[in-house]
Design a protein around this motif. Structure first.
Motif, PDB file in Angstrom:
ATOM      1  N   LEU A   1      22.848  47.439  26.518  1.00 30.39           N
ATOM      2  CA  LEU A   1      21.573  48.141  26.669  1.00 30.39           C
ATOM      3  C   LEU A   1      21.374  49.140  25.538  1.00 30.39           C
ATOM      4  O   LEU A   1      22.274  49.926  25.222  1.00 30.39           O
ATOM      5  CB  LEU A   1      21.540  48.882  28.016  1.00 30.39           C
ATOM      6  N   VAL A   2      20.193  49.113  24.924  1.00 33.48           N
ATOM      7  CA  VAL A   2      19.807  50.097  23.914  1.00 33.48           C
ATOM      8  C   VAL A   2      18.427  50.617  24.291  1.00 33.48           C
ATOM      9  O   VAL A   2      17.499  49.828  24.526  1.00 33.48           O
ATOM     10  CB  VAL A   2      19.754  49.486  22.495  1.00 33.48           C
ATOM     11  N   ARG A   3      18.292  51.944  24.334  1.00 39.31           N
ATOM     12  CA  ARG A   3      17.018  52.533  24.743  1.00 39.31           C
ATOM     13  C   ARG A   3      16.236  52.998  23.525  1.00 39.31           C
ATOM     14  O   ARG A   3      16.756  53.713  22.669  1.00 39.31           O
ATOM     15  CB  ARG A   3      17.268  53.673  25.729  1.00 39.31           C
ATOM     16  N   LEU A   4      14.987  52.579  23.500  1.00 47.07           N
ATOM     17  CA  LEU A   4      14.102  52.826  22.366  1.00 47.07           C
ATOM     18  C   LEU A   4      13.010  53.797  22.775  1.00 47.07           C
ATOM     19  O   LEU A   4      12.393  53.647  23.829  1.00 47.07           O
ATOM     20  CB  LEU A   4      13.489  51.501  21.901  1.00 47.07           C
ATOM     21  N   GLY A   5      12.770  54.805  21.934  1.00 48.74           N
ATOM     22  CA  GLY A   5      11.702  55.761  22.174  1.00 48.74           C
ATOM     23  C   GLY A   5      10.752  55.802  20.992  1.00 48.74           C
ATOM     24  O   GLY A   5      11.076  55.367  19.894  1.00 48.74           O
ATOM     25  N   GLN A   6       9.566  56.341  21.224  1.00 51.40           N
ATOM     26  CA  GLN A   6       8.526  56.375  20.203  1.00 51.40           C
ATOM     27  C   GLN A   6       7.812  57.717  20.269  1.00 51.40           C
ATOM     28  O   GLN A   6       7.341  58.119  21.328  1.00 51.40           O
ATOM     29  CB  GLN A   6       7.541  55.232  20.460  1.00 51.40           C
ATOM     30  N   ALA A   7       7.762  58.418  19.142  1.00 52.97           N
ATOM     31  CA  ALA A   7       7.116  59.724  19.116  1.00 52.97           C
ATOM     32  C   ALA A   7       5.611  59.581  19.282  1.00 52.97           C
ATOM     33  O   ALA A   7       4.999  58.669  18.727  1.00 52.97           O
ATOM     34  CB  ALA A   7       7.432  60.442  17.797  1.00 52.97           C
ATOM     35  N   THR A   8       5.027  60.486  20.055  1.00 53.20           N
ATOM     36  CA  THR A   8       3.582  60.716  20.172  1.00 53.20           C
ATOM     37  C   THR A   8       2.848  59.676  21.005  1.00 53.20           C
ATOM     38  O   THR A   8       2.127  60.020  21.932  1.00 53.20           O
ATOM     39  CB  THR A   8       2.913  60.806  18.782  1.00 53.20           C
ATOM     40  N   TYR A   9       3.001  58.395  20.674  1.00 51.66           N
ATOM     41  CA  TYR A   9       2.148  57.372  21.267  1.00 51.66           C
ATOM     42  C   TYR A   9       2.877  56.561  22.330  1.00 51.66           C
ATOM     43  O   TYR A   9       3.987  56.098  22.111  1.00 51.66           O
ATOM     44  CB  TYR A   9       1.652  56.399  20.196  1.00 51.66           C
TER      45      TYR A   9
ATOM     46  N   VAL B   1      17.553  58.460  24.776  1.00 54.13           N
ATOM     47  CA  VAL B   1      17.189  57.333  23.924  1.00 54.13           C
ATOM     48  C   VAL B   1      18.286  57.152  22.881  1.00 54.13           C
ATOM     49  O   VAL B   1      19.037  58.090  22.579  1.00 54.13           O
ATOM     50  CB  VAL B   1      15.822  57.512  23.219  1.00 54.13           C
ATOM     51  N   ASP B   2      18.350  55.947  22.321  1.00 51.77           N
ATOM     52  CA  ASP B   2      19.332  55.648  21.278  1.00 51.77           C
ATOM     53  C   ASP B   2      18.684  55.517  19.908  1.00 51.77           C
ATOM     54  O   ASP B   2      19.331  55.739  18.886  1.00 51.77           O
ATOM     55  CB  ASP B   2      20.078  54.361  21.618  1.00 51.77           C
ATOM     56  N   VAL B   3      17.422  55.107  19.895  1.00 57.66           N
ATOM     57  CA  VAL B   3      16.651  54.988  18.659  1.00 57.66           C
ATOM     58  C   VAL B   3      15.266  55.557  18.927  1.00 57.66           C
ATOM     59  O   VAL B   3      14.631  55.192  19.921  1.00 57.66           O
ATOM     60  CB  VAL B   3      16.523  53.521  18.200  1.00 57.66           C
ATOM     61  N   SER B   4      14.800  56.449  18.058  1.00 59.79           N
ATOM     62  CA  SER B   4      13.446  56.984  18.157  1.00 59.79           C
ATOM     63  C   SER B   4      12.681  56.637  16.892  1.00 59.79           C
ATOM     64  O   SER B   4      13.199  56.798  15.786  1.00 59.79           O
ATOM     65  CB  SER B   4      13.455  58.515  18.320  1.00 59.79           C
ATOM     66  N   THR B   5      11.439  56.166  17.048  1.00 61.05           N
ATOM     67  CA  THR B   5      10.569  56.001  15.888  1.00 61.05           C
ATOM     68  C   THR B   5       9.733  57.269  15.764  1.00 61.05           C
ATOM     69  O   THR B   5       9.103  57.699  16.728  1.00 61.05           O
ATOM     70  CB  THR B   5       9.660  54.771  16.026  1.00 61.05           C
ATOM     71  N   VAL B   6       9.763  57.881  14.589  1.00 58.51           N
ATOM     72  CA  VAL B   6       9.082  59.153  14.379  1.00 58.51           C
ATOM     73  C   VAL B   6       8.359  59.119  13.033  1.00 58.51           C
ATOM     74  O   VAL B   6       8.666  58.319  12.146  1.00 58.51           O
ATOM     75  CB  VAL B   6      10.068  60.347  14.397  1.00 58.51           C
ATOM     76  N   TYR B   7       7.388  60.022  12.882  1.00 62.62           N
ATOM     77  CA  TYR B   7       6.684  60.166  11.617  1.00 62.62           C
ATOM     78  C   TYR B   7       7.164  61.433  10.926  1.00 62.62           C
ATOM     79  O   TYR B   7       7.740  62.324  11.549  1.00 62.62           O
ATOM     80  CB  TYR B   7       5.169  60.245  11.843  1.00 62.62           C
ATOM     81  N   GLY B   8       6.907  61.533   9.613  1.00 63.01           N
ATOM     82  CA  GLY B   8       7.205  62.780   8.916  1.00 63.01           C
ATOM     83  C   GLY B   8       8.190  62.603   7.779  1.00 63.01           C
ATOM     84  O   GLY B   8       8.249  61.559   7.135  1.00 63.01           O
TER      85      GLY B   8
ATOM     86  N   VAL C   1      15.105  56.595  13.760  1.00 66.11           N
ATOM     87  CA  VAL C   1      16.113  57.657  13.722  1.00 66.11           C
ATOM     88  C   VAL C   1      17.147  57.409  14.810  1.00 66.11           C
ATOM     89  O   VAL C   1      16.809  57.118  15.963  1.00 66.11           O
ATOM     90  CB  VAL C   1      15.462  59.041  13.919  1.00 66.11           C
ATOM     91  N   THR C   2      18.423  57.518  14.419  1.00 61.61           N
ATOM     92  CA  THR C   2      19.525  57.375  15.358  1.00 61.61           C
ATOM     93  C   THR C   2      20.442  58.585  15.234  1.00 61.61           C
ATOM     94  O   THR C   2      20.297  59.405  14.322  1.00 61.61           O
ATOM     95  CB  THR C   2      20.337  56.095  15.079  1.00 61.61           C
TER      96      THR C   2
END
Length: 315
Positions: A96-104, A145-152, A276-277
């Motif tokens: 299992l790998v948990r994925l997150g996403q900033a803002t949206y 979360v294990d991986v987050s997609t972020v902007y910046g 980002v990890t």
């Protein structure tokens, strides 16, 4: 020392914070209303503090209750994750790998990515976590979360590893019938008297759009903050005002013509997006492999981020 609160108390407080009502909490947890009320009273008695209160007909948490709830959410997330990982180790199942996403909270891209991971990493099972929407870095640190997609821009903090996904235009959007629909571009002077709908961005310092792209040259006079980006999309699509989004987030509405995009300023603006990890995660581990899959998927125009409106190639 034995904690005074049990898993039953934590579960009720976590659910109540989302449902804001005893009836809805009872339905979610499969309990009676009296059982929920009893657990709340018992939790308050055990810690010697008020944890809930009624405001405008809804049940909300007190500051003390929010502190307990924050710990409860982290604990429950970790417990579920541990149970799933132990089951996977025992049965030889997927990791299992948990994925997150900033803002949206928009995942129109997810089916194509999951198809890609089925081929490239069939032993991984991808789950989503909403915790990263407002606090992507805290969610990583907490382990929700294990991986987050972020902007910046990449930070210098040694605890994170950054992988570039792509560069995406930051755009203004209006309805086709809006008075600004024929404008060549949007800027603060054009929309200073328009109703500008905004939404919660990252709650973590340095990742607000104003910190990344600068303050507007003319302050917006009519700002309305909505609870979610999706609420902004609905209002702007109905012609009530203007919104600003990363293009990929509104690609479905741009494709069906219910929203029209406008560059921000004559030259436009863009944001870099990253996977980002945690730097402490082992190379070649599940999180590392999922992040690499995101990068590889973003390079493939036929199924990747280019289909969502990203410009350029991930690198």
């Amino acid at each position: 020392m034995v904690p005074r609160l049990t898993l039953n108390h934590l579960t009720v407080l976590s659910a109540l914070a989302e449902t804001r009502g005893v009836t809805a909490t009872a339905a979610r947890l499969g309990l009676t209303q009296s059982a929920v009320s009893h657990r709340l009273r018992e939790a308050e008695r055990r810690v010697g503090a008020r944890l809930v209160r009624r405001v405008d007909g809804a049940m909300t948490l007190t500051p003390e209750g929010e502190r307990v709830r924050a710990l409860a959410d982290r604990f429950l997330d970790e417990l579920v994750r541990l149970e799933q990982e132990l089951a996977a180790d025992r049965d030889g199942a997927r990791r299992l790998v948990r994925l997150g996403q900033a803002t949206y909270s928009r995942y129109h891209w997810l089916p194509a990515f999951l198809e890609f991971t089925e081929r490239s990493a069939p032993d991984l099972s991808v789950d989503l976590s909403a915790r990263a929407a407002s606090r992507p870095f805290a969610a990583l640190v907490e382990g929700s979360v294990d991986v987050s997609t972020v902007y910046g821009r990449p930070s210098a903090l040694p605890r994170f590893r950054w992988r570039k996904l792509a560069t995406d235009p930051l755009i203004g959007v209006v309805a086709p019938g809006h008075r600004l629909a024929k404008a060549a571009h949007l800027d603060s002077r054009l929309i200073e008297d328009e109703r500008y709908y905004t939404y919660p961005l990252s709650a973590e310092p340095g990742f607000e759009w104003e910190a990344l792209i600068g303050a507007p040259s003319v302050p917006f006079r009519r700002i309305t903050q909505m609870p979610t980006p999706e609420a902004v999309i609905d209002l702007v699509r109905a012609g009530f005002g203007v919104g600003i989004f990363s293009r990929w987030a509104v690609q479905p509405e741009l494709s069906d013509g219910t929203l029209i995009e406008k560059p921000l300023g004559a030259e436009g603006m863009a944001l870099d997006w990253w996977a980002v990890t945690r730097a402490s995660d082992p190379p070649g581990g599940p999180a590392d492999r999922l992040a690499e899959a995101l990068v590889e998927w973003g390079r493939r125009d036929e199924v990747g981020l280019a289909t969502l409106g990203f410009e350029g190639e991930a690198r």
